[in-house]
Write an enzyme that holds these catalytic residues in place. Sequence first.
Site, short mmCIF file in Angstrom:
data_model
loop_
_atom_site.label_atom_id
_atom_site.label_comp_id
_atom_site.label_asym_id
_atom_site.label_seq_id
_atom_site.Cartn_x
_atom_site.Cartn_y
_atom_site.Cartn_z
N HIS A 41 30.96 115.12 27.40
CA HIS A 41 31.16 115.13 28.84
C HIS A 41 30.98 116.54 29.38
O HIS A 41 31.71 117.45 29.00
CB HIS A 41 32.57 114.61 29.15
CG HIS A 41 32.88 114.46 30.59
ND1 HIS A 41 31.94 114.08 31.52
CD2 HIS A 41 34.04 114.65 31.29
CE1 HIS A 41 32.50 114.02 32.72
NE2 HIS A 41 33.77 114.37 32.60
N SER B 14 32.77 117.24 36.36
CA SER B 14 33.20 115.85 36.45
C SER B 14 33.55 115.50 37.89
O SER B 14 32.74 115.66 38.80
CB SER B 14 34.37 115.64 35.48
OG SER B 14 34.60 114.29 35.24
N ASP C 152 26.57 111.25 28.31
CA ASP C 152 27.90 111.53 28.85
C ASP C 152 28.65 110.21 29.05
O ASP C 152 28.15 109.30 29.70
CB ASP C 152 27.77 112.25 30.20
CG ASP C 152 29.08 112.80 30.72
OD1 ASP C 152 30.10 112.07 30.67
OD2 ASP C 152 29.09 113.94 31.19
#
Length: 514
Positions: A483, A228, A455
Amino acid sequence: MDTRRPLRTLAIALGTAGLLISGCSSGSSTTSASSSAPRAAASPVPAALKTFYAQHLSWRDCGVTGFQCATMKAPLDYAKPDDGEIKLAVSRKRATGPGKRIGSLLVNPGGPGGSAIGYLQGYAAIGYPAQVRARYDMVAIDPRGVARSEPVECLTGPQMDAYTQVDQTPDDAGEVTALSGAFKKFATGCEQRSGEILPHVSTVETARDMDILRALLGDDQLNYVGASYGTFLGATYAELFPARSGRLVLDGAMDPSLPSVEINRDQTAGFETAFQSFAGDCVKKADCPLGTTSASDAANRLKQLFAGLDAKPIPTGGPRKLGESLATTGVIAAMYDESAWPQLREALTAAEKGDGSGLLSLADSYYEREPNGTYANLMYANAAVNCIDLPPAFTTSKAVTQALPTFEKASPVFGKGFAWASLNCAYWPVRATGTPHRIKAEGAAPIVVVGTTRDPATPYKWAKALAGQLSSGTLLTYEGDGHTAYGRGSDCIDTAINTYLLEGTPPSAGKKCS
């Protein structure tokens, strides 16, 4: 609700474990990633930083079985390294064998604001594939301003409770004023409690800290898995230190070329895509609380629920009631990982019956609120890093109003709330030091960029964009929900990344997994 936070999965990425931080020792040199491309020559360490690169880390048992802890010093301000220092918490778990040790593998779960040490001790050092843990020392450093590394603080627990309940879909001028006031109070609290560190929590500074740690670990190059926001951190490291970049995995990638407003709007669309996937799954089940007809009808049902909670919050079994803002955050939290969908269905079913406890629990997990009413510093560090890395998406409420149609087009369900949440950096006490730009990292070894097609927090197009920008980037695609992708159940993804980490061979161009 804070939607600028492209956080990794709530269930495992933010697991925390208590530890005491001490001092440290060094390891052996790492093997570099293979590459036929010419490598950039490593720049010498600036004279003003040599004392930091020459410090000694004294490791000791930190009270968690198998882990060692240390404290590393870095300049508070890299532009003035003699003007003060910051102490950063580090933890590691040594390579278990069998097989020759490759070096250290630094991990970061994202956020910004997620505790890398919490992630290491709660998941990575036990959940990463055994063959990777066998040949790497698993290492984490809490970034400056985060968790154990001189954390940014902003509000008391009761103040944060109030902040999370402010209406983020204002219907009139009075509610706009109240929301703006909440953002101002948040920013003022950060300045009052953490004013010295706020100008020095940028991603660039954290990447520089990582290079000091690399040297202290005895590695010629940095091997790294970032998820991320951790992908932006990893790409920034490669940009600053291409010759010292080893095997970098950037999973759930961000696009560093985008301004804040586009980041927020893209995330809005990403959560809409994730919700449509959840809704499509939900309506196939007889007990779906959003109906059993179509995803579009489910979206309308959810909007009706939010509207009802906006008008009249419902009880949760405790002192706090569930209004629209906390309910929206609870739904968003479940979009990060499809394994949370059953919990979300139960929570929505209960909310339809007047019980808000389930959605409140999801929202609390998102905000890292403890049962005793205290909060981790995740959201404070998140705002501090985001607001210094890029100029604000909006600086006035009028600008938000003008942009509302584009956000609501991106997501009829979440668009309005996401747009207003994007005003949060408008009142920040420290001016942004970063700007949107493409990252090429010319001269770096092959870098693997991973993107998941549905995502919610880091839309797939961001991974495509970053892989295209990096001079040595290779895109690895996971066709699925949730995610990030590594370690989430795809043998195809895990095998490709493990091969890269262990042998230095990136996956073939355009490789896709499902």
